[in-house]
Structures are given as structure tokens and as C-alpha cells.
Motif scaffolding. Structure first.
Motif, PDB file in Angstrom:
ATOM      1  N   TYR A 121       0.825  -1.213   0.000  1.00 57.40           N
ATOM      2  CA  TYR A 121       0.000   0.000   0.000  1.00 57.40           C
ATOM      3  C   TYR A 121       0.860   1.264   0.000  1.00 57.40           C
ATOM      4  N   THR A 122       1.913   1.232   0.800  1.00 55.30           N
ATOM      5  CA  THR A 122       2.835   2.369   0.828  1.00 55.30           C
ATOM      6  C   THR A 122       3.444   2.580  -0.553  1.00 55.30           C
ATOM      7  N   LEU A 123       3.839   1.475  -1.163  1.00 56.94           N
ATOM      8  CA  LEU A 123       4.440   1.575  -2.498  1.00 56.94           C
ATOM      9  C   LEU A 123       3.432   2.126  -3.495  1.00 56.94           C
ATOM     10  N   GLY A 124       2.184   1.714  -3.318  1.00 57.63           N
ATOM     11  CA  GLY A 124       1.128   2.241  -4.181  1.00 57.63           C
ATOM     12  C   GLY A 124       0.986   3.743  -4.000  1.00 57.63           C
ATOM     13  N   LEU A 125       0.997   4.197  -2.746  1.00 57.76           N
ATOM     14  CA  LEU A 125       0.902   5.637  -2.474  1.00 57.76           C
ATOM     15  C   LEU A 125       2.068   6.380  -3.102  1.00 57.76           C
ATOM     16  N   ARG A 126       3.247   5.777  -2.988  1.00 58.47           N
ATOM     17  CA  ARG A 126       4.440   6.406  -3.558  1.00 58.47           C
ATOM     18  C   ARG A 126       4.308   6.523  -5.068  1.00 58.47           C
ATOM     19  N   ALA A 127       3.842   5.436  -5.667  1.00 59.24           N
ATOM     20  CA  ALA A 127       3.727   5.426  -7.126  1.00 59.24           C
ATOM     21  C   ALA A 127       2.701   6.450  -7.603  1.00 59.24           C
ATOM     22  N   ALA A 128       1.764   6.758  -6.710  1.00 56.69           N
ATOM     23  CA  ALA A 128       0.688   7.662  -7.115  1.00 56.69           C
ATOM     24  C   ALA A 128       1.032   9.122  -6.870  1.00 56.69           C
ATOM     25  N   SER A 129       2.157   9.390  -6.167  1.00 56.66           N
ATOM     26  CA  SER A 129       2.462  10.802  -5.899  1.00 56.66           C
ATOM     27  C   SER A 129       3.761  11.230  -6.571  1.00 56.66           C
ATOM     28  N   PHE A 130       3.850  12.516  -6.763  1.00 56.19           N
ATOM     29  CA  PHE A 130       4.971  13.088  -7.503  1.00 56.19           C
ATOM     30  C   PHE A 130       6.264  12.977  -6.708  1.00 56.19           C
ATOM     31  N   ASP A 131       7.321  12.547  -7.369  1.00 56.32           N
ATOM     32  CA  ASP A 131       8.623  12.418  -6.722  1.00 56.32           C
ATOM     33  C   ASP A 131       9.611  13.347  -7.419  1.00 56.32           C
ATOM     34  N   GLU A 145      13.821  -4.938   0.427  1.00 58.68           N
ATOM     35  CA  GLU A 145      13.798  -4.588  -0.984  1.00 58.68           C
ATOM     36  C   GLU A 145      12.411  -4.096  -1.358  1.00 58.68           C
ATOM     37  N   PRO A 146      12.324  -2.940  -1.941  1.00 56.68           N
ATOM     38  CA  PRO A 146      11.003  -2.502  -2.386  1.00 56.68           C
ATOM     39  C   PRO A 146      10.445  -3.484  -3.405  1.00 56.68           C
ATOM     40  N   TYR A 147       9.134  -3.689  -3.307  1.00 52.40           N
ATOM     41  CA  TYR A 147       8.510  -4.560  -4.290  1.00 52.40           C
ATOM     42  C   TYR A 147       8.450  -3.855  -5.631  1.00 52.40           C
ATOM     43  N   PRO A 148       8.617  -4.622  -6.685  1.00 54.73           N
ATOM     44  CA  PRO A 148       8.430  -3.984  -7.994  1.00 54.73           C
ATOM     45  C   PRO A 148       6.958  -3.633  -8.170  1.00 54.73           C
ATOM     46  N   ILE A 149       6.718  -2.501  -8.735  1.00 58.31           N
ATOM     47  CA  ILE A 149       5.327  -2.128  -8.984  1.00 58.31           C
ATOM     48  C   ILE A 149       4.956  -2.582 -10.380  1.00 58.31           C
ATOM     49  N   PRO A 150       3.927  -3.355 -10.510  1.00 54.80           N
ATOM     50  CA  PRO A 150       3.600  -3.926 -11.827  1.00 54.80           C
ATOM     51  C   PRO A 150       3.146  -2.839 -12.799  1.00 54.80           C
ATOM     52  N   ARG A 172       0.965   6.785 -11.032  1.00 50.72           N
ATOM     53  CA  ARG A 172       0.096   5.635 -11.198  1.00 50.72           C
ATOM     54  C   ARG A 172      -0.835   5.516  -9.997  1.00 50.72           C
ATOM     55  N   PRO A 173      -2.089   5.845 -10.183  1.00 51.10           N
ATOM     56  CA  PRO A 173      -2.983   5.738  -9.028  1.00 51.10           C
ATOM     57  C   PRO A 173      -3.235   4.288  -8.656  1.00 51.10           C
ATOM     58  N   ILE A 174      -3.534   4.070  -7.367  1.00 51.99           N
ATOM     59  CA  ILE A 174      -3.938   2.727  -6.935  1.00 51.99           C
ATOM     60  C   ILE A 174      -5.342   2.493  -7.472  1.00 51.99           C
ATOM     61  N   PRO A 175      -5.550   1.394  -8.172  1.00 51.56           N
ATOM     62  CA  PRO A 175      -6.894   1.179  -8.721  1.00 51.56           C
ATOM     63  C   PRO A 175      -7.933   1.033  -7.607  1.00 51.56           C
ATOM     64  N   GLY A 176      -9.141   1.495  -7.891  1.00 55.66           N
ATOM     65  CA  GLY A 176     -10.224   1.386  -6.903  1.00 55.66           C
ATOM     66  C   GLY A 176     -10.191   2.520  -5.899  1.00 55.66           C
ATOM     67  N   VAL A 177     -11.156   2.531  -4.989  1.00 54.58           N
ATOM     68  CA  VAL A 177     -11.196   3.556  -3.937  1.00 54.58           C
ATOM     69  C   VAL A 177     -11.272   2.885  -2.577  1.00 54.58           C
ATOM     70  N   ALA A 178     -10.910   3.684  -1.548  1.00 53.83           N
ATOM     71  CA  ALA A 178     -11.011   3.178  -0.181  1.00 53.83           C
ATOM     72  C   ALA A 178     -12.488   2.980   0.148  1.00 53.83           C
ATOM     73  N   PRO A 179     -12.882   1.767   0.508  1.00 54.73           N
ATOM     74  CA  PRO A 179     -14.311   1.510   0.739  1.00 54.73           C
ATOM     75  C   PRO A 179     -14.740   1.977   2.130  1.00 54.73           C
TER      76      PRO A 179
END
Ligand SMILES: Nc1ncnc2c1ncn2[C@@H]1O[C@H](COP(=O)(O)OP(=O)(O)O)[C@@H](O)[C@H]1O
Ligand SMILES: [Mg+2]
Lengths: 326, 348
Positions: free
Chosen positions: B267-277, B343-348, B286-293
Motif C-alpha cells: 500500500y505504501t508503495l502504491g501511495l508512492r507510485a501515485a504521488s509526484f517524486d 527490498e522494495p517490491y516492484p510495482i507492476p 500511477r494511481p492505486i486502482p479502486g477507492v477506499a471503501p
């Protein structure tokens, strides 16, 4: 902190208070209507107080019945030959007293009940709302008539009795409004500021619902007057005029009833003059209410003074303007 | 990732021995609503040390605000703390009555709200509202309160504080209003400040000013801060430690350097991928698909599992516990095992 600095601060604070008061007055004046309303109501009060001393004793003179307006009878005469102007002037005091006391009592009770219920919630809310349901259910006019019959017919008693039986609507409104502001960041921040319930109720909730309460008050004045007229007419011992006097506890609307059904058609002054005074009074109260709403709400934009519109118009046309904000 | 971040902060990572000022344990909060029970917070643990700046990040609806408000006893209609503790000063705030809480909240715990429009009473001048905090909490007399508030406003960079004191909230700009809100949160010299998205409502230049101010003033006084934000950049600039929340559960918790260098939870990696670096300006977001339910029943497995690209059966069956993976770094994920995994997971 030196003493000088403290006194300096006090000076500034009072300066601020003065500024706030001045701004509040300017908001009240807004488009001028509230000032006109205020002046008109003040005039009515003066007429109501002075009137009985300067008008002739009301008399009944059957030979002068239903005369159209003339110099002797500026508002014409009614079906018993009573001078309508005298009747209206003498009914004015009762009108104002009944309307204002009745509305004040019903709004005061309703506001307190509704706000306590809304702010405290829980058990207190439940109890007060059952009480309000009960107050809603009673046949207001009949109960008010009982109260008046027991306490005696007078403007004060009529206003009081109607006020005592008609607060339920106001209580419901106040509770609903209080509830709508109770949950939210604003009240959270009031709680965080350490405010007691009383503090929150008076400083946070009351100002938010005040503007609705003011409007409600004005409508309530009209409604109380209307109901009081019916109340008098419901009185088993109702006599339209005794020795030319309106019955005690009556208001100027009673002049409409005194005209008798048929006379409205032919004798229009019997209809238009009392109605005109009554309606203009209610409208003036509405205007004052609008002004009070603006006065209480610091977020209302300050009005530009109407006579200050000229320089802006000239500036808009490219002429030499005056900076209104300077 | 960005090194400049590290210099800007006080380093508390060595000082593990410091007793926390606020310690939240296994907090569970639910809302009774007409359409069912909302499981807003489902067992949150975190601690704040004196003077520390703790960031709570996560998407909208992760239960961040509810966590903070439940500690203060300010849950709205229908909200209830089901279990858990919030230890502060040796007392459990969750157990306190409303009356007892009144002596703590706003006095020992200050709050800065996101909602600038509603943070102040529109019918009272701003200065007297701030002074009210001191007067109501019986910290000083009204006269001293006014003087202190003016000093505070001055310290917070509010020019012409004496004139501002008399102004109404709507007469101030957003930045000024937020400063005033900070003043009202900190004027009672609290030990902890809760800042719920303190700068989200401001535009970015003002945002940095206000943050710098808050950092400055809290550092001077040694005030601990719990800041909710969904802006990783803001968190990186200001926080000492980060707690990542999702679905009312803590997903990952780490000191900021650790968090920036070795983010671990998917989830952290998803947040990172979705925000500007700023390090990789060309990387597409890359936004995390779906929304927080909105959780209408308690999550059985990991709350993130339905959106997680790594989710397996075990993720949907069992809630992963927070496990230490590296010093001070804890992660709640079935797929992160052992101490050395970083090791950070690769983001698909
Ligand atoms: N007053 C409330 N009544 C019902 N549900 C609420 C209430 N406040 C928050 N929630 C629910 O709790 C969950 C967490 O909300 P919140 O803590 O505000 O999220 P965020 O992380 O964005 O601050 C959300 O699903 C939200 O719908
Ligand atoms: Mg939130």
C-alpha cells in the motif's frame, strides 16, 4: 508588561468595540428600509401613547353611520356611526402590546425549550420534545380563551395567553436549527476552547439561529394579532362596541369585524383603512427584522451609503472617481 | 530519496528510550448509521514521543481523522469507541467522562483543523476566540489572556496583531486564519498538537509558510505533533516518523529516513507510485486502482487485499499483525517476512 502598555491595549480594545458597533449600525441601515421601518413603528408607538389624549371620546351616533371620509371623519365612520380614525388610534396601543408580548413570550419559550433540547440532547431532549408535542396538540385558541376568561380581558392578558399556547412551532424550529449546528467542526472547536454548554449555546448556537428566530418573531406578531382578533370574537360575551369603545383586549383588526359583512362592499374605507394600518405595521416589522439580521451577522457585506453611488458611477464611466475604500 | 529532508528535522530516532506522551493501543471505533455499522477504526496502535512529529498518511476514508477525534471524545452522532486505550499523562483518555476530558482537550492537546471555514465562530472577533481558550481553561485572567494572544499572533507572523485581534474570521485570508487557528491550538502550551490536514485548504506557497511556522513554534516549545496528511511531500518535509493507515488499520510504521529509503508495504508503495517524486520527475503517476471503501463490516483479512496486486488467499482470510522488519520499522503484511527484507517490491 508596563501599566502604560495595558492601558494602551484597553484603549485599542474599546476602539475596536466602538468600531464594531458602528459597523453593526451600518449593516442595519443597509438599503434604508430597516430605518424606515423603525421610524414607522416608532411613530405608531407615539400615536398609540398620545392618541387617546388628543382624540375625541369615541361615541356611537346612528345618524352618522357609514359616512365616507371627510374632514370631520378622515377615515370615515362605521355602521354604528363610530369615527374610524378614533377607533384605529385607540386600537393601536392594544395592537402593539398584544402583538409584541404574545410573540415575545412564544418565541422566548420556544427558543429556550428548543435550544436546550438541541444543545443538551439525550434525555433532556426527549422530555422537552414530548412536552412540545403536547403543546402542539392543544387547541390553542380555546385554551387561550379559557386563560383570558379567568384572568380577565386586557391587552396584556390576551398577548400572554396566546404566547403561552403557541410556542411549540418555535421550539421545533429552534431545536432543528440547533441540531444542525451542533454537529460539526465549529462546535468541536468551541468544545476544544473549553466552552461550557451555556457558553456554546449562547455564543455559538444562538447567533447562528438568531436570524431565523427574528423572522419567526415577526410572523408570530402577525399571527398573534390575527388569533387575538378571533379570540375576542369567540368570547361568549362579545359586544362589538360598548358606548363607542372597542372591547378590552382588542386590536385594530376588530374594526374589520365591526364593519359587518355587507358594509365591505359599499363602504370600502371600513376595509382599507384598518387593513392598511395593520399591513404597513407588519411590513415595517419585517423590514426591521431584515435589518436586525444584517446587524447580527458580521459577514454581511457593508452597504455602500446610497448617496455614495454617484462617484462610483462616474468612476465606472471613466470620470474622476472617489476611492470608496480609502 | 531526497536528502534535504533529513537535514530539516531533529533526529529522534536514537532516542527510543523517551517515554511516549501519547500512546494509542488497539483502538476500535464504529459509527452506528441508518444503513448499518461503519467500522472506521479497527485496532490502531501508535505512540508519540515528546517533541516528536508524527505523520499519519493514507487515502481519504482510511480512518485518520476518526482516530484523532475519538481520542478527544469528539466523535459525532453515533460514533463510539468500542475498545482500546489512549494513554496520555498516565490516564486513559478513552475512559474519561466528558467533563474530565474537558480539562485535557484544547488545553493539553491542541487541535488544528483542516476546515478553515468552520474552525472559527463567525460571530466573534478572532482574538477573543483565541483568548477564550486561556480563559475557559482557567490558565489566566482575561486581561493577561488578551496580552498573551497578541504576543502569540505576533510570533506567528500575523502583522498588526492588535488590529487583527478585533477582526472577524471572514476578514482574514486563508493563511491568516490558519495562523490564527495554530495560535488557538498552541496558546495553552499543550504537550501534543493534533493537526488534521492543516494545510490542505491552503495554496501551496502559503502551505509551506504555515508548515514552517508550525514546525518552528512546536520545536521551540518541544510540542509533539500528530499530523494527518495525504501529501507525502509535506510528510517528508516535516515528520520524524510516519504511520501509514488504511481501512482503519496501521499498515506500516517507520522513522522518516527508513520510510523514504525502504518503503515496504504494497500500500505504501502504491501511495508512492501515485504521488509526484522530485527525484524522478518524468515517472508517470500511477494511481492505486479502486477507492477506499466504507467498511460496513469488520475487515476479515487485510483491508487492502481487494486492491492489492500481491494479495493471496491468506490476505483475505487473516488480518496481518504489525511485525518488526528492521529497527523501528514495522509492517503489517503477510508477504513481508523476516528482519532483513527491505527490498522494495516492484510495482507492476
Ligand atoms: N460521523 C460519521 N458517521 C459515519 N461514518 C463516519 C463518520 N465520520 C467518519 N465516518 C467513516 O469513517 C471512515 C473514516 O473516515 P475518516 O477518519 O474521516 O477518514 P480520513 O482518513 O479521510 O480522515 C470513513 O469510511 C467514513 O465514512
Ligand atoms: Mg480526514
Amino acid at each position: 508588561m508596563s501599566f502604560a502598555a495595558i492601558s494602551d491595549w484597553h484603549e485599542r480594545a474599546s476602539h475596536g468595540r466602538k468600531r464594531r458597533r458602528r459597523l453593526a449600525w451600518r449593516r442595519f441601515c443597509r438599503n434604508g428600509l430597516p430605518v424606515i421601518g423603525l421610524a414607522y413603528i416608532a411613530l405608531l408607538f407615539i400615536v398609540a401613547i398620545v392618541g387617546p389624549f388628543v382624540t375625541r371620546q369615541p361615541t356611537v351616533n346612528i345618524f352618522q353611520a357609514n359616512q365616507s371620509p371627510s374632514w370631520a371623519h378622515p377615515f370615515g365612520t362605521g355602521q354604528y356611526g363610530q369615527d374610524l380614525l378614533t377607533q384605529i388610534v385607540r386600537g393601536l396601543g392594544g395592537t402593539l402590546l398584544i402583538g409584541v408580548t404574545g410573540a415575545a413570550i412564544s418565541v422566548a419559550i420556544g427558543l429556550i425549550v428548543g435550544m436546550v433540547a438541541g444543545v443538551f440532547g439525550g434525555f433532556i431532549d426527549a422530555v422537552l420534545m414530548r412536552l412540545t408535542d403536547f403543546a402542539f396538540s392543544i387547541p390553542t385558541l380555546i385554551i387561550a380563551l379559557f386563560i383570558v376568561v379567568v384572568t380577565g380581558f386586557s391587552a396584556w392578558n390576551v398577548g400572554l395567553s396566546i404566547g403561552l399556547v403557541t410556542w411549540a412551532g418555535c421550539a421545533r424550529l429552534a431545536r432543528g436549527l440547533a441540531l444542525s449546528v451542533r454537529n460539526g467542526t465549529l462546535i468541536d472547536s468551541a468544545i476544544l476552547a473549553g466552552g461550557s454548554r451555556w457558553y456554546i449555546a449562547t455564543r455559538y448556537v444562538l447567533p447562528q439561529i438568531a436570524s431565523n428566530m427574528i423572522v419567526f418573531f415577526v410572523f408570530q406578531v402577525a399571527s398573534v394579532l390575527f388569533q387575538s382578533t378571533t379570540l375576542i370574537a369567540l368570547d361568549p360575551q362579545y359586544v362589538p362596541l360598548t358606548g363607542g369603545q372597542l372591547p378590552p383586549g382588542s386590536n385594530l383588526l376588530l374594526n374589520l369585524l365591526n364593519g359587518g359583512g355587507g358594509s365591505y362592499i359599499g363602504y370600502r374605507w371600513l376595509f382599507w383603512f384598518p387593513l392598511g394600518v395593520y399591513c404597513s405595521m407588519v411590513i415595517a416589522l419585517l423590514w426591521i427584522g431584515d435589518g436586525l439580521q444584517a446587524l447580527l451577522n458580521p459577514q454581511q457585506p457593508l452597504p455602500r451609503r446610497w448617496f455614495a453611488a454617484w462617484p462610483r458611477l462616474r468612476a465606472a464611466r471613466g470620470g474622476k472617481g472617489v476611492n470608496m475604500h480609502g | 530519496m531526497a536528502d534535504f529532508v533529513v537535514e530539516a528535522r531533529t533526529d529522534f530516532s536514537n532516542d527510543v528510550s523517551k517515554q511516549p506522551v501519547l500512546e494509542v493501543r488497539d483502538l476500535v471505533v464504529r459509527f452506528e448509521r441508518a444503513d448499518g455499522v461503519v467500522h472506521a477504526v479497527n485496532g490502531v496502535d501508535f505512540a508519540v514521543r515528546p517533541g516528536e512529529w508524527l505523520g499519519i498518511i493514507g487515502e481519504s476514508g482510511s480512518g485518520k481523522s476518526v482516530t484523532l477525534m475519538s481520542i478527544l471524545g469528539l466523535l459525532g452522532e453515533g460514533g463510539r469507541v468500542i475498545r482500546g486505550n489512549a494513554w496520555f499523562n498516565g490516564v486513559d483518555l478513552v475512559q474519561l467522562s466528558d467533563r474530565q476530558l474537558r480539562t485535557v482537550r484544547g488545553k493539553d492537546i491542541g487541535v488544528v483543523f483542516q476546515n478553515l471555514a468552520e474552525g472559527f465562530n463567525p460571530y466573534l472577533p478572532i482574538g477573543s476566540q483565541i483568548a477564550e481558550v486561556l480563559v475557559n481553561h482557567r490558565l489566566c485572567t482575561r486581561r493577561t489572556a488578551h496580552r498573551r494572544v497578541i504576543e502569540f499572533m505576533h510570533e506567528l507572523g500575523i502583522a498588526d496583531a492588535k488590529a487583527r485581534f478585533q477582526q472577524y474570521p471572514h476578514e482574514l485570508s486563508g493563511g491568516m486564519r490558519q495562523r490564527a487557528m495554530i495560535a488557538s491550538a498552541i496558546v495553552s502550551e499543550p504537550k501534543v498538537i493534533f493537526a488534521d490536514e492543516p494545510t490542505t485548504a491552503l495554496d501551496s506557497t502559503v502551505q509551506m509558510q504555515v508548515l514552517a511556522l508550525l514546525t518552528d513554534i512546536c520545536r521551540k516549545r518541544g510540542t509533539a505533533v500528530v499530523m494527518v496528511t495525504h501529501d507525502l511531500g509535506v510528510a517528508a518535509h516535516t515528520c520524524d516518523r510516519i504511520v501509514v493507515m488504511y481501512g482503519g488499520v496501521v499498515m506500516e510504521e517507520a522513522p522518516i529516513d527508513e520510510f523514504l529509503q525502504f518503503p515496504t508495504h504494497p500500500y505504501t508503495l502504491g501511495l508512492r507510485a501515485a504521488s509526484f517524486d522530485p527525484e524522478q520527475p518524468d515517472r508517470p503517476l500511477r494511481p492505486i486502482p479502486g477507492v477506499a471503501p466504507v467498511l460496513l463490516e469488520a475487515p476479515r483479512g487485510c483491508p487492502f487485499a481487494p486492491r492489492c496486486h500481491m494479495a493471496t488467499t491468506v490476505c483475505r482470510e487473516r488480518l496481518p499483525a504489525l511485525r518488526q522488519t528492521r529497527p523501528e520499522h514495522r509492517v503489517a503484511c503477510h508477504h513481508v517476512q523476516g528482519e532483513n527484507e527491505h527490498e522494495p517490491y516492484p510495482i507492476p
